[in-house]
Design a protein around this motif. Structure first.
Motif, PDB file in Angstrom:
ATOM      1  N   ALA A 268       0.840  -1.205   0.000  1.00  0.00           N
ATOM      2  CA  ALA A 268       0.000   0.000   0.000  1.00  0.00           C
ATOM      3  C   ALA A 268       0.874   1.254   0.000  1.00  0.00           C
ATOM      4  O   ALA A 268       0.590   2.216  -0.720  1.00  0.00           O
ATOM      5  CB  ALA A 268      -0.928  -0.007   1.213  1.00  0.00           C
ATOM      6  N   LEU A 269       1.945   1.260   0.786  1.00  0.00           N
ATOM      7  CA  LEU A 269       2.857   2.408   0.788  1.00  0.00           C
ATOM      8  C   LEU A 269       3.531   2.575  -0.566  1.00  0.00           C
ATOM      9  O   LEU A 269       3.692   3.705  -1.056  1.00  0.00           O
ATOM     10  CB  LEU A 269       3.905   2.244   1.881  1.00  0.00           C
ATOM     11  CG  LEU A 269       3.436   2.496   3.301  1.00  0.00           C
ATOM     12  CD1 LEU A 269       4.534   2.124   4.289  1.00  0.00           C
ATOM     13  CD2 LEU A 269       3.026   3.940   3.488  1.00  0.00           C
ATOM     14  N   TRP A 270       3.939   1.478  -1.164  1.00  0.00           N
ATOM     15  CA  TRP A 270       4.580   1.529  -2.476  1.00  0.00           C
ATOM     16  C   TRP A 270       3.619   2.093  -3.520  1.00  0.00           C
ATOM     17  O   TRP A 270       3.978   2.967  -4.316  1.00  0.00           O
ATOM     18  CB  TRP A 270       5.058   0.128  -2.862  1.00  0.00           C
ATOM     19  CG  TRP A 270       5.672   0.050  -4.213  1.00  0.00           C
ATOM     20  CD1 TRP A 270       6.904   0.479  -4.598  1.00  0.00           C
ATOM     21  CD2 TRP A 270       5.060  -0.497  -5.384  1.00  0.00           C
ATOM     22  NE1 TRP A 270       7.105   0.231  -5.929  1.00  0.00           N
ATOM     23  CE2 TRP A 270       5.985  -0.366  -6.431  1.00  0.00           C
ATOM     24  CE3 TRP A 270       3.829  -1.085  -5.634  1.00  0.00           C
ATOM     25  CZ2 TRP A 270       5.700  -0.808  -7.713  1.00  0.00           C
ATOM     26  CZ3 TRP A 270       3.549  -1.524  -6.908  1.00  0.00           C
ATOM     27  CH2 TRP A 270       4.482  -1.388  -7.938  1.00  0.00           C
ATOM     28  N   ALA A 271       2.360   1.599  -3.515  1.00  0.00           N
ATOM     29  CA  ALA A 271       1.368   2.076  -4.483  1.00  0.00           C
ATOM     30  C   ALA A 271       1.068   3.557  -4.262  1.00  0.00           C
ATOM     31  O   ALA A 271       0.962   4.335  -5.229  1.00  0.00           O
ATOM     32  CB  ALA A 271       0.087   1.250  -4.370  1.00  0.00           C
ATOM     33  N   HIS A 272       0.946   3.977  -3.011  1.00  0.00           N
ATOM     34  CA  HIS A 272       0.686   5.381  -2.709  1.00  0.00           C
ATOM     35  C   HIS A 272       1.839   6.255  -3.191  1.00  0.00           C
ATOM     36  O   HIS A 272       1.616   7.324  -3.780  1.00  0.00           O
ATOM     37  CB  HIS A 272       0.472   5.561  -1.201  1.00  0.00           C
ATOM     38  CG  HIS A 272       0.293   6.980  -0.783  1.00  0.00           C
ATOM     39  ND1 HIS A 272      -0.837   7.706  -1.088  1.00  0.00           N
ATOM     40  CD2 HIS A 272       1.115   7.822  -0.109  1.00  0.00           C
ATOM     41  CE1 HIS A 272      -0.704   8.928  -0.616  1.00  0.00           C
ATOM     42  NE2 HIS A 272       0.478   9.022  -0.008  1.00  0.00           N
ATOM     43  N   SER A 273       3.047   5.804  -2.969  1.00  0.00           N
ATOM     44  CA  SER A 273       4.224   6.563  -3.405  1.00  0.00           C
ATOM     45  C   SER A 273       4.259   6.682  -4.925  1.00  0.00           C
ATOM     46  O   SER A 273       4.563   7.755  -5.457  1.00  0.00           O
ATOM     47  CB  SER A 273       5.486   5.871  -2.889  1.00  0.00           C
ATOM     48  OG  SER A 273       6.620   6.485  -3.403  1.00  0.00           O
ATOM     49  N   ARG A 274       3.948   5.603  -5.628  1.00  0.00           N
ATOM     50  CA  ARG A 274       3.941   5.649  -7.100  1.00  0.00           C
ATOM     51  C   ARG A 274       2.870   6.606  -7.615  1.00  0.00           C
ATOM     52  O   ARG A 274       3.098   7.372  -8.549  1.00  0.00           O
ATOM     53  CB  ARG A 274       3.722   4.258  -7.680  1.00  0.00           C
ATOM     54  CG  ARG A 274       4.967   3.400  -7.560  1.00  0.00           C
ATOM     55  CD  ARG A 274       4.823   2.151  -8.354  1.00  0.00           C
ATOM     56  NE  ARG A 274       4.311   2.419  -9.681  1.00  0.00           N
ATOM     57  CZ  ARG A 274       4.929   2.110 -10.809  1.00  0.00           C
ATOM     58  NH1 ARG A 274       6.102   1.527 -10.757  1.00  0.00           N
ATOM     59  NH2 ARG A 274       4.384   2.354 -11.970  1.00  0.00           N
TER      60      ARG A 274
ATOM     61  N   ALA B 263       3.601   9.961  -9.737  1.00  0.00           N
ATOM     62  CA  ALA B 263       2.994  10.100 -11.067  1.00  0.00           C
ATOM     63  C   ALA B 263       2.207  11.400 -11.153  1.00  0.00           C
ATOM     64  O   ALA B 263       2.269  12.110 -12.166  1.00  0.00           O
ATOM     65  CB  ALA B 263       2.097   8.908 -11.370  1.00  0.00           C
ATOM     66  N   ALA B 264       1.491  11.748 -10.103  1.00  0.00           N
ATOM     67  CA  ALA B 264       0.713  12.991 -10.102  1.00  0.00           C
ATOM     68  C   ALA B 264       1.641  14.199 -10.132  1.00  0.00           C
ATOM     69  O   ALA B 264       1.366  15.194 -10.815  1.00  0.00           O
ATOM     70  CB  ALA B 264      -0.178  13.050  -8.871  1.00  0.00           C
ATOM     71  N   ALA B 265       2.750  14.120  -9.423  1.00  0.00           N
ATOM     72  CA  ALA B 265       3.711  15.233  -9.415  1.00  0.00           C
ATOM     73  C   ALA B 265       4.366  15.373 -10.780  1.00  0.00           C
ATOM     74  O   ALA B 265       4.612  16.485 -11.246  1.00  0.00           O
ATOM     75  CB  ALA B 265       4.763  15.016  -8.337  1.00  0.00           C
ATOM     76  N   ASP B 266       4.637  14.260 -11.454  1.00  0.00           N
ATOM     77  CA  ASP B 266       5.258  14.306 -12.779  1.00  0.00           C
ATOM     78  C   ASP B 266       4.306  14.893 -13.817  1.00  0.00           C
ATOM     79  O   ASP B 266       4.731  15.614 -14.712  1.00  0.00           O
ATOM     80  CB  ASP B 266       5.690  12.905 -13.227  1.00  0.00           C
ATOM     81  CG  ASP B 266       6.915  12.410 -12.459  1.00  0.00           C
ATOM     82  OD1 ASP B 266       7.577  13.236 -11.802  1.00  0.00           O
ATOM     83  OD2 ASP B 266       7.184  11.191 -12.507  1.00  0.00           O
ATOM     84  N   GLU B 267       3.025  14.576 -13.709  1.00  0.00           N
ATOM     85  CA  GLU B 267       2.042  15.081 -14.673  1.00  0.00           C
ATOM     86  C   GLU B 267       1.914  16.599 -14.614  1.00  0.00           C
ATOM     87  O   GLU B 267       1.776  17.264 -15.618  1.00  0.00           O
ATOM     88  CB  GLU B 267       0.671  14.462 -14.402  1.00  0.00           C
ATOM     89  CG  GLU B 267       0.523  13.062 -14.916  1.00  0.00           C
ATOM     90  CD  GLU B 267      -0.861  12.510 -14.618  1.00  0.00           C
ATOM     91  OE1 GLU B 267      -1.753  13.289 -14.209  1.00  0.00           O
ATOM     92  OE2 GLU B 267      -1.049  11.308 -14.808  1.00  0.00           O
TER      93      GLU B 267
END
Length: 157
Positions: free
Chosen positions: A118-124, A128-132
């Motif tokens: 869950a932490l890994w998915a949240h971090s990804r 991704a949102a920051a990159d967009e």
């Protein structure tokens, strides 16, 4: 200096065990077996201590019962089986790995793995949102930032 001596004394001192002198068996080998078994059995009153460490009256009764069974010639497994039959699996500090305790043994690693995923998915998702959106700024904020970067800094006197 005296504080250091106190910590040193506490570190090297042996823990006080609850076994009373009148409980000790005359045969040292049998007493060693009784102590070994007592460390594996849970005090039903304290619940997080072995009967070897507990001073509760029920723990004393269990210690005496262990010694009775050993004196009667029971093996360690027979003593444990007798107590489990009488008090249930809860009497064991480390439950057996069996089908009805499978959830008890497997749930902690599964929960830990699930939390890590869950932490890994949240971090990804967050990356991704920051990159967009670049720096995570709105279009208006990005335009203002570009204006500030393009403007020459005022000269200092």
């Amino acid at each position: 200096m005296s504080l250091t001596a106190l910590f040193l004394a506490l570190a090297i001192s042996a823990p006080a065990l609850a076994v009373q002198p009148d409980e000790i068996m005359p045969d040292p080998a049998k007493e060693a077996r009784a102590r070994e078994l007592s460390r594996e059995l849970r005090c039903m009153v304290c619940q997080n201590q072995s009967i070897d460490d507990s001073e509760a009256p029920l723990a004393r009764d269990l210690r005496l019962l262990v010694r009775e069974r050993i004196a009667a010639g029971d093996s360690n497994a027979e003593v444990i089986d007798f107590l489990v039959a009488r008090y249930g699996e809860f009497v064991l500090l480390k439950p057996r790995f069996e089908s009805h305790t499978l959830l008890l043994w497997l749930l902690p690693p599964v929960v830990l793995l699930g939390g890590a995923l869950a932490l890994w998915a949240h971090s990804r998702r967050r990356n991704a949102a920051a990159d967009e959106s670049g720096l995570g700024l709105s279009a208006e904020e990005e335009a203002r930032l570009q204006q500030l970067v393009a403007a020459k800094p005022a000269e200092k006197p």
